[in-house]
Write an enzyme that holds these catalytic residues in place. Sequence first.
Site, PDB file in Angstrom:
ATOM      1  N   THR A  30       5.740   4.976  -2.854  1.00  0.00           N
ATOM      2  CA  THR A  30       6.819   5.816  -2.317  1.00  0.00           C
ATOM      3  C   THR A  30       6.583   6.088  -0.835  1.00  0.00           C
ATOM      4  O   THR A  30       7.513   6.010  -0.021  1.00  0.00           O
ATOM      5  CB  THR A  30       6.906   7.148  -3.082  1.00  0.00           C
ATOM      6  OG1 THR A  30       7.210   6.886  -4.458  1.00  0.00           O
ATOM      7  CG2 THR A  30       7.988   8.047  -2.490  1.00  0.00           C
ATOM      8  N   THR A  32       4.853   4.226   1.183  1.00  0.00           N
ATOM      9  CA  THR A  32       5.045   2.953   1.869  1.00  0.00           C
ATOM     10  C   THR A  32       6.529   2.716   2.157  1.00  0.00           C
ATOM     11  O   THR A  32       6.910   2.327   3.272  1.00  0.00           O
ATOM     12  CB  THR A  32       4.504   1.791   1.010  1.00  0.00           C
ATOM     13  OG1 THR A  32       3.099   1.974   0.807  1.00  0.00           O
ATOM     14  CG2 THR A  32       4.738   0.455   1.691  1.00  0.00           C
ATOM     15  N   ASP A  65       2.433   5.556   6.827  1.00  0.00           N
ATOM     16  CA  ASP A  65       1.692   4.298   6.749  1.00  0.00           C
ATOM     17  C   ASP A  65       0.196   4.548   6.620  1.00  0.00           C
ATOM     18  O   ASP A  65      -0.516   3.790   5.954  1.00  0.00           O
ATOM     19  CB  ASP A  65       1.981   3.463   8.001  1.00  0.00           C
ATOM     20  CG  ASP A  65       1.496   2.035   7.875  1.00  0.00           C
ATOM     21  OD1 ASP A  65       1.686   1.438   6.801  1.00  0.00           O
ATOM     22  OD2 ASP A  65       0.911   1.523   8.842  1.00  0.00           O
ATOM     23  N   ASP A  68      -0.513   6.193   2.788  1.00  0.00           N
ATOM     24  CA  ASP A  68      -0.299   5.499   1.505  1.00  0.00           C
ATOM     25  C   ASP A  68      -1.598   4.945   0.934  1.00  0.00           C
ATOM     26  O   ASP A  68      -1.871   5.061  -0.260  1.00  0.00           O
ATOM     27  CB  ASP A  68       0.794   4.428   1.609  1.00  0.00           C
ATOM     28  CG  ASP A  68       0.521   3.385   2.683  1.00  0.00           C
ATOM     29  OD1 ASP A  68      -0.546   3.445   3.327  1.00  0.00           O
ATOM     30  OD2 ASP A  68       1.387   2.511   2.890  1.00  0.00           O
ATOM     31  N   GLY A  69      -2.444   4.379   1.804  1.00  0.00           N
ATOM     32  CA  GLY A  69      -3.719   3.863   1.325  1.00  0.00           C
ATOM     33  C   GLY A  69      -4.652   4.964   0.876  1.00  0.00           C
ATOM     34  O   GLY A  69      -5.346   4.841  -0.144  1.00  0.00           O
ATOM     35  N   ARG A  73      -6.259   5.724  -2.967  1.00  0.00           N
ATOM     36  CA  ARG A  73      -7.655   5.978  -3.310  1.00  0.00           C
ATOM     37  C   ARG A  73      -7.816   7.332  -3.984  1.00  0.00           C
ATOM     38  O   ARG A  73      -8.551   7.473  -4.959  1.00  0.00           O
ATOM     39  CB  ARG A  73      -8.528   5.900  -2.054  1.00  0.00           C
ATOM     40  CG  ARG A  73      -8.585   4.505  -1.438  1.00  0.00           C
ATOM     41  CD  ARG A  73      -9.606   4.426  -0.331  1.00  0.00           C
ATOM     42  NE  ARG A  73      -9.301   5.288   0.802  1.00  0.00           N
ATOM     43  CZ  ARG A  73      -8.520   4.933   1.811  1.00  0.00           C
ATOM     44  NH1 ARG A  73      -7.938   3.737   1.832  1.00  0.00           N
ATOM     45  NH2 ARG A  73      -8.303   5.762   2.817  1.00  0.00           N
ATOM     46  N   ASP A  86       2.510  -3.053   1.022  1.00  0.00           N
ATOM     47  CA  ASP A  86       2.232  -2.393   2.293  1.00  0.00           C
ATOM     48  C   ASP A  86       2.237  -3.405   3.429  1.00  0.00           C
ATOM     49  O   ASP A  86       2.916  -3.214   4.450  1.00  0.00           O
ATOM     50  CB  ASP A  86       0.872  -1.686   2.205  1.00  0.00           C
ATOM     51  CG  ASP A  86       0.580  -0.852   3.440  1.00  0.00           C
ATOM     52  OD1 ASP A  86       1.525  -0.301   4.026  1.00  0.00           O
ATOM     53  OD2 ASP A  86      -0.597  -0.755   3.809  1.00  0.00           O
ATOM     54  N   ASP A  90       5.116  -3.912   6.348  1.00  0.00           N
ATOM     55  CA  ASP A  90       4.660  -3.735   7.735  1.00  0.00           C
ATOM     56  C   ASP A  90       5.278  -4.789   8.645  1.00  0.00           C
ATOM     57  O   ASP A  90       5.647  -4.509   9.788  1.00  0.00           O
ATOM     58  CB  ASP A  90       3.136  -3.827   7.817  1.00  0.00           C
ATOM     59  CG  ASP A  90       2.453  -2.530   7.423  1.00  0.00           C
ATOM     60  OD1 ASP A  90       3.141  -1.503   7.284  1.00  0.00           O
ATOM     61  OD2 ASP A  90       1.210  -2.553   7.265  1.00  0.00           O
TER      62      ASP A  90
END
Length: 199
Positions: A30, A32, A65, A68-69, A73, A86, A90
């Site tokens: 979401t 992303t 951006d 999201d990563g 995690r 992702d 990009d």
Amino acid sequence: MIEERLRARTNGALMRVADLIARTGVTPNTLTLLGFAGMAAAGVLCAAGSFFSAGLVVAASCVFDALDGALARASSAASVFGAFLDSFLDRYAEAAIYGGLLVHYAWAAAPWGVVAAFAAAIGSLMVSYARARAGGLGVECRAGLFARPERIAVMIAGLLTGLVLPALVILAAATNATAVRRLLHVRRCAGSRPPRPPG
């Protein structure tokens, strides 16, 4: 690279924010998609010549951006598709900015702006492609300065200050130089060894 330094310095803060977001049930994908939507909107603003507003939207989109990563995690929701989505979006996000600027300069009958936007878009694409293709062949390729964080930083600075054409000229030169450097890096690292067979 700036990307690695930023990640090292901001990882703790990002994880704390991601922990809070994880409690809401929002998914990494979401974030992303929200980040991409912001970049697409910024592209429309660029086409309309609203550069300062576009710069603010790009900066805000970078927050999504970055998160999201971290959210993936924090919520143990990391996935192969999420990572692919992702990276996939990009590329479209950057293209939206360059496309918007190209349209703006085309409408303004400013050929140098069109050329600079096109050259910067091609260079940015080739920098990312070089790394991805090299990785597929078993060669780590992070050579050169103008990876995505550096490109976005220059673009934001250009949009917020109104120095958009100089920013595009810098990006056009630096991204293509980085792409060529990655080509030479892969040539040096790979030598004459055969390509890795597809997995």
